[in-house]
Design an enzyme around this catalytic site. Structure first.
Site, PDB file in Angstrom:
ATOM      1  N   THR A   1       0.850  -1.211   0.000  1.00 50.64           N
ATOM      2  CA  THR A   1       0.000   0.000   0.000  1.00 50.64           C
ATOM      3  C   THR A   1       0.876   1.248   0.000  1.00 50.64           C
ATOM      4  OG1 THR A   1      -1.584  -1.193   1.353  1.00 50.64           O
ATOM      5  CG2 THR A   1      -1.856   1.178   1.250  1.00 50.64           C
ATOM      6  N   ARG A  29     -11.574  -9.760  -2.955  1.00 47.39           N
ATOM      7  CA  ARG A  29     -11.444  -9.179  -1.609  1.00 47.39           C
ATOM      8  C   ARG A  29     -11.201  -7.680  -1.702  1.00 47.39           C
ATOM      9  NH1 ARG A  29      -6.978  -6.424   1.119  1.00 47.39           N
ATOM     10  NH2 ARG A  29      -7.247  -6.672   3.358  1.00 47.39           N
ATOM     11  N   ILE A  30     -11.959  -6.925  -0.894  1.00 49.47           N
ATOM     12  CA  ILE A  30     -11.791  -5.473  -0.820  1.00 49.47           C
ATOM     13  C   ILE A  30     -11.068  -5.154   0.491  1.00 49.47           C
ATOM     14  CG2 ILE A  30     -12.975  -3.261  -0.724  1.00 49.47           C
ATOM     15  CD1 ILE A  30     -13.584  -4.536  -3.306  1.00 49.47           C
ATOM     16  N   GLY A  54      -6.038  -4.611   6.354  1.00 50.43           N
ATOM     17  CA  GLY A  54      -7.243  -3.879   5.973  1.00 50.43           C
ATOM     18  C   GLY A  54      -8.469  -4.238   6.788  1.00 50.43           C
TER      19      GLY A  54
END
Lengths: 133, 182
Positions: A1, A29-30, A54
């Site tokens: 990220t 997947r979010i 996350g």
């Protein structure tokens, strides 16, 4: 990220975050990055970009938490960001970068390290991975 | 008002303190380069939305960070990228998920913010929107680096999803039929 937060001399704030997610994540997947209020948030007080696990960051709405602590509890950016990271979940799950409308910077994390960098108009700059001490 | 300020990150996690120089130095150099880029944009009066998009695009293009080129892989060995951007004054924001061929997902998130009445587009819809707006796209293979293929293999061996830089540990007990750890 990866992420970036910025404030200009007029107090305009913005936050941007981008990621590939998790290694070996399920298809579809979010994570927290595209969830406004979790991995990314900006309002008139601050701009925040988070990174880490996350699922924890979404549950704790980490980025919005920083803004809310400043707005409703009157915490400084540094205090609010530290609290939001501390409350986000177990050690090793989260880090963030944030700036406030008056040019304050905070880069707390509860992992071993975070690739980070910052600069302010009064000349301070930092590029680091692990704790400075 | 005190003045301008900028901060950026390239991910957090269990980054080993003994990270070899050949892996540490390119990342530190990239962070410094992106910081300089953002500072000069702020000094030249660019709006923070432009500055943060510019810096994140630069980080997406750097293969050592988990975004854009260098994105980590799903359990199927594919790339699914996501991004978001938000403006503090207006609270306008844009987000995308499930992008597979877009070079700079953050710019698609900005387009969602500026060109649609929505906040978040995902997967096929986001891909179609990106194509319709002519953003740069490449073959998905462009995003897949040997390092991330190896990391996926490692993660599968240890049957876990892996945070950006967490070193894999031996197999963890499976809970309810699949790994529950992040």
């Amino acid at each position: 990220t990866v992420g970036c937060v910025a404030v200009d001399s007029a107090g305009n704030l913005a936050s941007a975050t981008s990621t590939g997610g998790y290694v070996n994540k399920m298809v579809g997947r979010i994570g927290d990055t595209p969830v406004i209020g979790a991995g990314t948030y900006a309002n008139h007080l601050c701009a925040v970009s988070a990174t880490g696990k996350g699922e924890y960051i979404i549950r704790a709405t980490v980025a919005r938490e920083v803004a809310a602590l400043m707005e409703y509890k009157g915490l400084s950016l540094t205090e609010a960001a530290a609290y939001a990271v501390e409350q986000s979940g177990p050690r090793g799950c989260c880090g963030l970068v944030a700036v406030s409308a008056n040019g304050e910077v905070a880069m707390p994390y509860n992992t071993t390290g975070m690739f980070r960098a910052c600069a302010t108009e009064d000349g301070y700059t930092e590029v680091a991975i692990w704790p400075k001490n | 008002m005190v003045g301008w300020a900028i901060a950026l990150h390239g991910g957090a996690g269990d980054i080993p303190m003994d990270l070899p120089d050949e892996r540490r130095i390119p990342r530190e150099t990239a962070l410094r380069h992106c910081l300089d880029l953002g500072v000069s944009a702020l000094k030249s009066g660019r709006h923070p939305l432009d500055v943060t998009e510019l810096v994140v695009r630069e980080l997406e293009n750097h293969p050592d960070f988990n975004a854009g080129k260098g994105s980590v892989l799903t359990t199927q060995g594919t790339v699914e990228m996501e991004a978001s951007i938000m403006d503090g004054k207006t609270k306008r924001c844009g987000a995308v998920s499930g992008l597979t061929t877009v070079v700079n997902p953050i710019s698609v998130a900005r387009l969602v913010m500026e060109k649609t009445p929505h906040i978040y587009l995902g997967f096929d819809g986001a891909q179609a929107f990106a194509r319709a707006h002519g953003v740069e796209t490449v073959e998905s293979s462009h995003f897949i680096t040997p390092e991330n293929i190896a990391r996926l293999k490692q993660a599968k061996e240890f049957n876990r999803v892996q945070l950006d830089y967490t070193a894999p540990t031996p197999n963890l007990p499976e809970v309810s039929g699949d790994s529950q750890i992040g």
